[in-house]
Design a protein around this motif. Structure first.
Motif, short mmCIF file in Angstrom:
data_model
loop_
_atom_site.label_atom_id
_atom_site.label_comp_id
_atom_site.label_asym_id
_atom_site.label_seq_id
_atom_site.Cartn_x
_atom_site.Cartn_y
_atom_site.Cartn_z
N TRP A 124 -30.25 13.75 -0.30
CA TRP A 124 -31.43 14.51 0.10
C TRP A 124 -32.60 14.13 -0.78
O TRP A 124 -32.67 14.47 -1.96
CB TRP A 124 -31.18 16.00 0.01
CG TRP A 124 -30.25 16.49 1.08
CD1 TRP A 124 -29.49 15.74 1.91
CD2 TRP A 124 -30.01 17.84 1.42
NE1 TRP A 124 -28.78 16.55 2.75
CE2 TRP A 124 -29.08 17.85 2.48
CE3 TRP A 124 -30.47 19.05 0.94
CZ2 TRP A 124 -28.62 19.01 3.05
CZ3 TRP A 124 -30.02 20.21 1.53
CH2 TRP A 124 -29.10 20.18 2.57
N TRP A 126 -35.65 15.24 -0.84
CA TRP A 126 -36.44 16.35 -1.38
C TRP A 126 -35.83 16.87 -2.68
O TRP A 126 -36.54 17.28 -3.59
CB TRP A 126 -36.61 17.48 -0.37
CG TRP A 126 -35.34 18.20 -0.03
CD1 TRP A 126 -34.52 17.95 1.02
CD2 TRP A 126 -34.74 19.28 -0.76
NE1 TRP A 126 -33.44 18.80 0.99
CE2 TRP A 126 -33.55 19.64 -0.09
CE3 TRP A 126 -35.09 19.98 -1.90
CZ2 TRP A 126 -32.72 20.65 -0.52
CZ3 TRP A 126 -34.25 20.99 -2.33
CH2 TRP A 126 -33.08 21.33 -1.65
N TYR A 127 -34.51 16.87 -2.77
CA TYR A 127 -33.84 17.33 -3.99
C TYR A 127 -34.09 16.34 -5.13
O TYR A 127 -34.36 16.75 -6.26
CB TYR A 127 -32.34 17.47 -3.70
CG TYR A 127 -31.53 18.01 -4.86
CD1 TYR A 127 -31.66 19.31 -5.27
CD2 TYR A 127 -30.63 17.19 -5.52
CE1 TYR A 127 -30.91 19.82 -6.32
CE2 TYR A 127 -29.86 17.67 -6.56
CZ TYR A 127 -30.01 18.99 -6.96
OH TYR A 127 -29.27 19.47 -8.00
N ARG A 129 -36.68 14.34 -5.40
CA ARG A 129 -38.09 14.50 -5.80
C ARG A 129 -38.28 15.74 -6.66
O ARG A 129 -39.03 15.72 -7.63
CB ARG A 129 -38.99 14.57 -4.57
CG ARG A 129 -39.22 13.24 -3.91
CD ARG A 129 -40.30 13.30 -2.85
NE ARG A 129 -40.03 14.25 -1.79
CZ ARG A 129 -39.42 13.97 -0.65
NH1 ARG A 129 -39.02 12.73 -0.40
NH2 ARG A 129 -39.22 14.90 0.26
N LEU A 130 -37.59 16.82 -6.32
CA LEU A 130 -37.68 18.04 -7.11
C LEU A 130 -37.19 17.81 -8.54
O LEU A 130 -37.84 18.21 -9.51
CB LEU A 130 -36.84 19.15 -6.45
CG LEU A 130 -36.74 20.46 -7.21
CD1 LEU A 130 -38.09 21.17 -7.22
CD2 LEU A 130 -35.68 21.35 -6.59
N THR A 149 -38.04 7.52 -4.24
CA THR A 149 -38.02 7.98 -2.86
C THR A 149 -38.69 7.01 -1.90
O THR A 149 -39.01 7.35 -0.79
CB THR A 149 -38.73 9.34 -2.77
OG1 THR A 149 -40.05 9.18 -3.26
CG2 THR A 149 -37.99 10.40 -3.55
N GLY A 154 -36.45 12.45 4.25
CA GLY A 154 -35.76 13.60 3.69
C GLY A 154 -35.42 14.54 4.71
O GLY A 154 -35.30 15.55 4.97
#
Length: 154
Positions: A124, A126-127, A129-130, A149, A154
């Motif tokens: 994932w 988004w995870y 990137r977080l 990324t 995502g």
């Protein structure tokens, strides 16, 4: 479309991965070597939540550090083996500490946390990137050229 890329693991970037791994391992070791049980909130199952989160972090850090291709199952396996083996060592040593107790369910929480965190980090965007959001300042020039990324959905 190209394969998703993880963080750089070249020598200069790779050295930066070891301090968080060492710090996480040291915190776990300090907790099981302590002559008194660590203080925790009076919440049912809090120790399992703590095991899940800490070993999820350790699994993610190990996954980031390995040099196999990012989507490689071998990379997942080695990161999982590293985190789960350390969890088994942690639980085994707690057996010999009178202030702590051996609980196989803690090891299950270690395994579950590491497995979920590695899966999320690998699959994932988004995870990822977080977790890789720069807290202080902006990204360095080398990471701006090769973001983790790049070419992902995502």
């Amino acid at each position: 479309m190209s394969e998703p890329r993880g963080p750089d693991t070249n020598t200069s970037q790779g050295r930066l991965a070891w301090p968080p791994i060492a710090l996480t391992a040291t915190l776990v070791a300090a907790s099981f070597l302590s002559p008194v049980a660590p203080a925790a909130p009076n919440v049912v199952g809090f120790d399992k939540i703590a095991h899940f989160c800490v070993f999820g972090l350790l699994g993610t850090l190990l996954f980031r550090r390995l040099r196999q291709p990012f989507l490689s199952n071998r990379r997942v396996l080695w990161a999982l083996i590293g985190a789960v083996s350390y969890g088994a060592l942690d639980e085994s040593l707690q057996f010999f500490n009178p202030a702590r107790s051996f609980d196989p369910l803690d090891w299950i929480a270690d395994l579950s946390g590491a497995l979920l965190a590695i899966y999320l980090y690998r699959n994932w965007a988004w995870y990822r990137r977080l977790l890789e959001f720069p807290i202080w300042g902006s990204r360095t020039a080398s990471s701006a050229k090769n973001p983790s990324t790049q070419n992902e959905q995502g």
